[in-house]
Design a protein around this motif. Structure first.
Motif, PDB file in Angstrom:
ATOM      1  N   ILE A  34       0.818  -1.187  -0.010  1.00 28.48           N
ATOM      2  CA  ILE A  34      -0.073  -0.098   0.135  1.00 28.48           C
ATOM      3  C   ILE A  34       0.779   1.281   0.177  1.00 28.48           C
ATOM      4  CG2 ILE A  34      -1.712   1.291   1.452  1.00 28.48           C
ATOM      5  CD1 ILE A  34      -2.961  -1.197   2.234  1.00 28.48           C
ATOM      6  N   MET A  35       1.826   1.033   0.865  1.00 23.62           N
ATOM      7  CA  MET A  35       2.851   2.414   0.758  1.00 23.62           C
ATOM      8  C   MET A  35       3.669   2.428  -0.397  1.00 23.62           C
ATOM      9  SD  MET A  35       2.319   3.888   3.631  1.00 23.62           S
ATOM     10  CE  MET A  35       3.702   5.132   3.365  1.00 23.62           C
ATOM     11  N   ALA A  36       4.076   1.574  -1.051  1.00 23.70           N
ATOM     12  CA  ALA A  36       4.486   1.557  -2.357  1.00 23.70           C
ATOM     13  C   ALA A  36       3.537   2.161  -3.515  1.00 23.70           C
ATOM     14  CB  ALA A  36       5.207   0.247  -2.984  1.00 23.70           C
ATOM     15  N   LEU A  37       2.357   1.866  -3.453  1.00 25.43           N
ATOM     16  CA  LEU A  37       1.417   2.354  -4.142  1.00 25.43           C
ATOM     17  C   LEU A  37       1.036   3.639  -3.747  1.00 25.43           C
ATOM     18  CD1 LEU A  37      -1.387  -0.583  -4.280  1.00 25.43           C
ATOM     19  CD2 LEU A  37       0.308   0.172  -6.368  1.00 25.43           C
ATOM     20  N   ALA A  38       1.095   4.227  -2.604  1.00 26.55           N
ATOM     21  CA  ALA A  38       0.905   5.524  -2.467  1.00 26.55           C
ATOM     22  C   ALA A  38       1.978   6.526  -2.958  1.00 26.55           C
ATOM     23  CB  ALA A  38       1.006   5.772  -0.745  1.00 26.55           C
ATOM     24  N   PHE A  39       3.249   6.171  -2.810  1.00 20.99           N
ATOM     25  CA  PHE A  39       4.190   6.927  -3.468  1.00 20.99           C
ATOM     26  C   PHE A  39       4.413   6.967  -5.080  1.00 20.99           C
ATOM     27  CE2 PHE A  39       6.251   6.138   0.825  1.00 20.99           C
ATOM     28  CZ  PHE A  39       6.465   7.125   1.225  1.00 20.99           C
ATOM     29  N   ARG A  40       3.322   6.428  -5.433  1.00 23.87           N
ATOM     30  CA  ARG A  40       3.098   6.448  -7.078  1.00 23.87           C
ATOM     31  C   ARG A  40       2.190   7.463  -7.161  1.00 23.87           C
ATOM     32  NH1 ARG A  40       2.728   0.901 -10.009  1.00 23.87           N
ATOM     33  NH2 ARG A  40       2.962   2.283 -11.683  1.00 23.87           N
ATOM     34  N   LYS A  41       1.524   8.053  -6.263  1.00 25.45           N
ATOM     35  CA  LYS A  41       0.492   9.036  -6.275  1.00 25.45           C
ATOM     36  C   LYS A  41       0.828  10.305  -5.872  1.00 25.45           C
ATOM     37  CE  LYS A  41      -3.224   6.427  -7.398  1.00 25.45           C
ATOM     38  NZ  LYS A  41      -4.337   6.578  -8.274  1.00 25.45           N
ATOM     39  N   PRO A  42       0.143  11.575  -6.494  1.00 27.08           N
ATOM     40  CA  PRO A  42       0.146  12.765  -5.898  1.00 27.08           C
ATOM     41  C   PRO A  42      -0.032  12.733  -4.391  1.00 27.08           C
ATOM     42  CG  PRO A  42      -0.940  12.982  -7.860  1.00 27.08           C
ATOM     43  CD  PRO A  42      -0.775  11.331  -7.468  1.00 27.08           C
ATOM     44  N   GLN A  43       0.512  13.626  -3.673  1.00 25.42           N
ATOM     45  CA  GLN A  43       0.167  13.720  -2.041  1.00 25.42           C
ATOM     46  C   GLN A  43      -1.223  13.982  -1.741  1.00 25.42           C
ATOM     47  OE1 GLN A  43       2.940  16.441   0.081  1.00 25.42           O
ATOM     48  NE2 GLN A  43       4.735  15.314  -0.608  1.00 25.42           N
ATOM     49  N   THR A  44      -1.604  14.577  -2.827  1.00 31.23           N
ATOM     50  CA  THR A  44      -3.355  15.158  -2.858  1.00 31.23           C
ATOM     51  C   THR A  44      -4.117  13.816  -2.620  1.00 31.23           C
ATOM     52  OG1 THR A  44      -3.272  15.553  -4.803  1.00 31.23           O
ATOM     53  CG2 THR A  44      -2.872  17.466  -3.287  1.00 31.23           C
ATOM     54  N   HIS A  45      -3.813  12.759  -3.318  1.00 36.44           N
ATOM     55  CA  HIS A  45      -4.319  11.644  -3.433  1.00 36.44           C
ATOM     56  C   HIS A  45      -3.966  10.397  -2.809  1.00 36.44           C
ATOM     57  CE1 HIS A  45      -5.393  13.975  -7.312  1.00 36.44           C
ATOM     58  NE2 HIS A  45      -6.199  13.036  -7.559  1.00 36.44           N
ATOM     59  N   ARG A  46      -3.285  10.374  -1.571  1.00 34.92           N
ATOM     60  CA  ARG A  46      -2.828   9.472  -0.757  1.00 34.92           C
ATOM     61  C   ARG A  46      -3.606   9.235   0.416  1.00 34.92           C
ATOM     62  NH1 ARG A  46       3.935  10.730  -0.730  1.00 34.92           N
ATOM     63  NH2 ARG A  46       3.956  10.871  -2.962  1.00 34.92           N
ATOM     64  N   LEU A  47      -4.592  10.053   0.794  1.00 33.83           N
ATOM     65  CA  LEU A  47      -5.457  10.067   1.943  1.00 33.83           C
ATOM     66  C   LEU A  47      -5.963   8.727   2.261  1.00 33.83           C
ATOM     67  CD1 LEU A  47      -7.037  11.238   4.369  1.00 33.83           C
ATOM     68  CD2 LEU A  47      -8.981  11.600   2.858  1.00 33.83           C
ATOM     69  N   PHE A  48      -6.175   7.836   1.300  1.00 33.15           N
ATOM     70  CA  PHE A  48      -7.070   6.473   1.731  1.00 33.15           C
ATOM     71  C   PHE A  48      -5.849   5.552   1.866  1.00 33.15           C
ATOM     72  CE2 PHE A  48     -10.663   8.615  -0.247  1.00 33.15           C
ATOM     73  CZ  PHE A  48     -11.638   8.308   0.795  1.00 33.15           C
ATOM     74  N   HIS A  49      -4.785   5.710   0.918  1.00 36.07           N
ATOM     75  CA  HIS A  49      -3.559   4.851   1.127  1.00 36.07           C
ATOM     76  C   HIS A  49      -2.848   4.843   2.570  1.00 36.07           C
ATOM     77  CE1 HIS A  49      -3.851   5.305  -3.403  1.00 36.07           C
ATOM     78  NE2 HIS A  49      -3.163   4.250  -3.440  1.00 36.07           N
ATOM     79  N   TYR A  50      -2.691   6.014   3.242  1.00 38.53           N
ATOM     80  CA  TYR A  50      -2.190   6.179   4.529  1.00 38.53           C
ATOM     81  C   TYR A  50      -3.060   5.560   5.541  1.00 38.53           C
ATOM     82  CZ  TYR A  50       1.487   9.547   2.547  1.00 38.53           C
ATOM     83  OH  TYR A  50       2.521   9.994   1.825  1.00 38.53           O
ATOM     84  N   ILE A  51      -4.526   5.869   5.321  1.00 37.69           N
ATOM     85  CA  ILE A  51      -5.360   5.254   6.296  1.00 37.69           C
ATOM     86  C   ILE A  51      -5.502   3.769   6.459  1.00 37.69           C
ATOM     87  CG2 ILE A  51      -7.783   5.147   7.127  1.00 37.69           C
ATOM     88  CD1 ILE A  51      -8.378   8.152   6.105  1.00 37.69           C
ATOM     89  N   THR A  52      -5.416   3.182   5.182  1.00 36.40           N
ATOM     90  CA  THR A  52      -5.360   1.750   4.954  1.00 36.40           C
ATOM     91  C   THR A  52      -4.170   1.171   5.376  1.00 36.40           C
ATOM     92  OG1 THR A  52      -7.015   1.931   3.086  1.00 36.40           O
ATOM     93  CG2 THR A  52      -6.111   0.142   3.360  1.00 36.40           C
ATOM     94  N   ALA A  53      -2.772   1.819   5.084  1.00 35.60           N
ATOM     95  CA  ALA A  53      -1.739   1.379   5.764  1.00 35.60           C
ATOM     96  C   ALA A  53      -1.814   1.333   6.943  1.00 35.60           C
ATOM     97  CB  ALA A  53      -0.419   1.915   4.882  1.00 35.60           C
ATOM     98  N   ALA A  54      -2.340   2.386   7.855  1.00 34.71           N
ATOM     99  CA  ALA A  54      -2.263   2.255   9.191  1.00 34.71           C
ATOM    100  C   ALA A  54      -2.756   1.349   9.751  1.00 34.71           C
ATOM    101  CB  ALA A  54      -2.698   3.577   9.749  1.00 34.71           C
ATOM    102  N   ILE A  55      -3.968   0.764   9.058  1.00 32.96           N
ATOM    103  CA  ILE A  55      -4.802  -0.240   9.396  1.00 32.96           C
ATOM    104  C   ILE A  55      -4.121  -1.845   9.497  1.00 32.96           C
ATOM    105  CG2 ILE A  55      -6.909  -1.901   8.705  1.00 32.96           C
ATOM    106  CD1 ILE A  55      -8.252   0.804   7.906  1.00 32.96           C
TER     107      ILE A  55
END
Length: 294
Positions: A34-55
């Motif tokens: 999930i974190m690897a996928l998040a860094f392929r997105k702009p920072q404005t589009h990482r909200l759900f990646h960060y929340i899900t990775a925390a889970i």
């Protein structure tokens, strides 16, 4: 001086421990993906990646603790069931409070993912998260209670679960329908999946911590499968649904760092220009010259 903690008569075996470690590895791997996928997105589009990775990260730590047979307490069982070939006549059963710490962090985040997807208002989010925490606390107190009073806490927790289901099926659904498009489809898909699984958790509780019907190894498998489905599979469904969704489509105005700096500089310049214009249009008062009649 060494301290030897009390061990329950009924606890996980090496098979249960291995399963917990397996789920731990699955959660950890999912977090990295999930974190690897998040860094392929702009920072404005990482909200759900960060929340899900925390889970999945929190779940990874909790399952490591349970696989190590830590984060647990021996609790007297309400029913010893001497005639059962699964639990036999054990007087105490281990209860993993580490599991409830996991749930107290991850289940509000799961709900947050759904409610943000539906564009629900902040007060509704706070109320739903409170109901979720209330449910988890009731489950924990009930699991640590060795008398029939545990079923009172079970009933309180179940009532909170029904209230959460109402919020998702009615209030959040209406918000999602207003948004329409991908957010609506993602909410329906992920919300239906999560609610179906969440109503299986009380069954698992009743068979394990509650009624002492199944062995802790079977409890590990039951809860482990539910957690994998409600965290890892849910993460896949959610992130796939949001793959082309902009935060603005959900009513979330998230800026890039350079956009924030640009807005700040623009506002600062605007304020300065406004002040200069005000000074030019309103001459400063000067003391009246001698003999000048005001």
């Amino acid at each position: 001086m060494k301290y030897v903690g009390q061990q329950a008569n009924l606890q996980i075996t090496s098979h249960g421990s291995d399963w917990y470690y397996t789920v731990c590895a699955m959660m950890g791997l999912t977090t990295l993906i999930i974190m690897a996928l998040a860094f392929r997105k702009p920072q404005t589009h990482r909200l759900f990646h960060y929340i899900t990775a925390a889970i999945t990260a929190v779940a990874c730590v909790a399952y490591f603790a349970m696989g190590s047979n830590l984060g647990q307490l021996p609790i007297l069982v309400e029913w010893a069931r001497p005639g059962s070939r699964w639990v036999r006549s054990a007087g105490t059963r281990e209860v993993f409070y580490a599991r409830y710490i996991d749930w107290a962090i991850t289940t509000p985040l799961l709900l947050l993912n759904l409610l943000l997807t539906a564009g629900v208002s902040t007060p509704t989010i706070l109320a739903t998260v409170f109901a979720d925490l209330f449910m988890i606390v009731c489950g924990l107190i009930g699991a640590l209670t060795s008398t029939r009073y545990k079923w009172g806490f079970y009933a309180f927790g179940l009532a909170a679960l029904f209230w959460i289901a109402y919020e998702l099926l009615f209030d959040a659904r209406r918000h999602a329908n207003v948004l329409g498009g991908a957010p609506k489809k993602t909410f329906w898909m992920c919300g239906s999946w999560l609610l179906l699984l969440w109503f299986l958790y009380p069954i698992a509780w009743g068979l394990s911590e509650g009624g002492n019907v199944i062995h802790p190894d079977s409890e590990a498998i039951f809860y482990g499968i539910l957690d994998v489905m409600s965290k890892i599979v849910f993460a896949g469904l959610l992130l796939w649904g949001h793959r082309n969704t902009s935060p603005r489509a959900l009513g979330r105005n998230i800026r890039e760092p350079d956009q924030t700096a640009e807005k700040f500089q623009h506002n600062g310049a605007g304020d300065g220009e406004h002040a200069a214009a005000a000074g030019a249009g309103h001459p400063a008062a000067h003391p009246s010259a001698p003999g000048h009649v005001v």
